[in-house]
Design a protein around this motif. Structure first.
Motif, PDB file in Angstrom:
ATOM      1  N   SER A  34       0.827  -1.206   0.000  1.00  0.00           N
ATOM      2  CA  SER A  34       0.000   0.000   0.000  1.00  0.00           C
ATOM      3  C   SER A  34       0.864   1.260   0.000  1.00  0.00           C
ATOM      4  O   SER A  34       0.558   2.243  -0.692  1.00  0.00           O
ATOM      5  N   TYR A  64       1.100   4.151  -2.739  1.00  0.00           N
ATOM      6  CA  TYR A  64       1.000   5.557  -2.335  1.00  0.00           C
ATOM      7  C   TYR A  64       2.144   6.364  -2.948  1.00  0.00           C
ATOM      8  O   TYR A  64       1.943   7.463  -3.471  1.00  0.00           O
ATOM      9  N   PHE A  71     -13.275   9.908  -2.387  1.00  0.00           N
ATOM     10  CA  PHE A  71     -12.138  10.227  -1.512  1.00  0.00           C
ATOM     11  C   PHE A  71     -12.100  11.710  -1.162  1.00  0.00           C
ATOM     12  O   PHE A  71     -11.839  12.075  -0.014  1.00  0.00           O
ATOM     13  N   PHE A  86     -10.355   9.666   5.016  1.00  0.00           N
ATOM     14  CA  PHE A  86      -9.983   8.509   5.819  1.00  0.00           C
ATOM     15  C   PHE A  86     -11.041   7.407   5.754  1.00  0.00           C
ATOM     16  O   PHE A  86     -10.729   6.230   5.586  1.00  0.00           O
ATOM     17  N   ILE A 117     -10.896   5.429   2.484  1.00  0.00           N
ATOM     18  CA  ILE A 117      -9.811   4.444   2.430  1.00  0.00           C
ATOM     19  C   ILE A 117     -10.184   3.211   3.247  1.00  0.00           C
ATOM     20  O   ILE A 117      -9.952   2.072   2.827  1.00  0.00           O
ATOM     21  N   ALA A 119      -7.168   3.373  -4.238  1.00  0.00           N
ATOM     22  CA  ALA A 119      -7.032   4.148  -3.000  1.00  0.00           C
ATOM     23  C   ALA A 119      -5.582   4.565  -2.788  1.00  0.00           C
ATOM     24  O   ALA A 119      -5.300   5.705  -2.400  1.00  0.00           O
ATOM     25  N   ALA A 144      -4.628   8.530  -2.905  1.00  0.00           N
ATOM     26  CA  ALA A 144      -4.128   9.138  -1.668  1.00  0.00           C
ATOM     27  C   ALA A 144      -2.757   9.768  -1.885  1.00  0.00           C
ATOM     28  O   ALA A 144      -2.486  10.878  -1.416  1.00  0.00           O
ATOM     29  N   TYR A 204      -2.420  13.222   0.525  1.00  0.00           N
ATOM     30  CA  TYR A 204      -3.039  12.851   1.804  1.00  0.00           C
ATOM     31  C   TYR A 204      -1.949  12.399   2.776  1.00  0.00           C
ATOM     32  O   TYR A 204      -1.016  11.695   2.382  1.00  0.00           O
ATOM     33  N   PHE A 243      -2.987   7.584   5.944  1.00  0.00           N
ATOM     34  CA  PHE A 243      -3.245   6.570   4.920  1.00  0.00           C
ATOM     35  C   PHE A 243      -2.814   5.194   5.423  1.00  0.00           C
ATOM     36  O   PHE A 243      -3.547   4.205   5.282  1.00  0.00           O
TER      37      PHE A 243
END
Length: 200
Positions: free
Chosen positions: A70, A74, A105, A110, A113, A126, A130, A135, A140
């Protein structure tokens, strides 16, 4: 479908019999989060059933692999969206999902997500959204950790309680369960956000 099932069984046998089972599971979790088209549960549930003495460790490793992936996603959204990010979205055929989630989003942050981490929607959208929006990475990571932790530790509890029968139940009810859980988490998160707004 038969080829997928056969391949999944081969993966399971290879992982379960390996001394590097935890590393392999973490790698599979990473790949499933980024790009692997086969649901990890097909391997994870039998693996948990066969290793109940390590079931919580398996859930921890799986969650960690997902969290690392993730953060990579990101980073792609934050630093490489115009090159790798747009290519990846087009390659995976996620243009519509990406556009829909952007609006979701922008409004809920938050909570959005959290929800997409449980709902049967590609989590890649996501990650990239983000990162692209700037973000806060810690928020995140926290949302991803909660969402995927609920997924994998919840699965571990079910396997601990009901054994390998969970695989059949998961195949039959995965979509409905994910939808219900996602909606519940979304409602709770939105309620907390509203409460925080009133207090502030």
């Amino acid at each position: 479908m038969a080829n997928t099932t056969k391949r999944t069984k081969q993966w399971f046998e290879r992982i379960n019999g390996s001394k590097n089972m935890l590393w392999l599971l973490g790698t599979l979790s990473f790949l499933e989060t980024i790009i692997l088209p086969i649901p990890l549960e097909l391997v994870l549930i039998p693996l948990m059933a066969a290793n109940k003495h390590r079931i919580w460790l398996l859930a921890t490793v799986t969650t960690a692999g997902c969290l690392i992936a993730s953060l990579v996603g990101y980073g792609v959204g934050m630093l490489l969206f115009q090159s790798i990010g747009t290519w990846f979205i087009e390659f995976m055929g996620m243009e519509q999902s990406y556009q829909s989630f952007q609006t979701f989003f922008d409004q809920y942050g938050f909570a959005a997500i959290l929800a997409i981490g449980i709902l049967p929607i590609p989590f890649q959208v996501a990650m990239i959204t983000a990162g692209l929006s700037g973000y806060p990475v810690l928020l995140f990571a926290l949302a991803a950790l909660i969402a995927r932790g609920l997924r994998y530790f919840g699965l571990a509890w079910l396997v601990h309680r009901f054994g390998s029968r969970v695989l059949m139940l998961w195949k039959q009810q995965a979509l409905a369960t994910s939808l219900v859980a996602g909606v519940v988490v979304l409602v709770v998160a939105l309620g907390m956000q509203a409460l925080a707004g009133l207090i502030a």
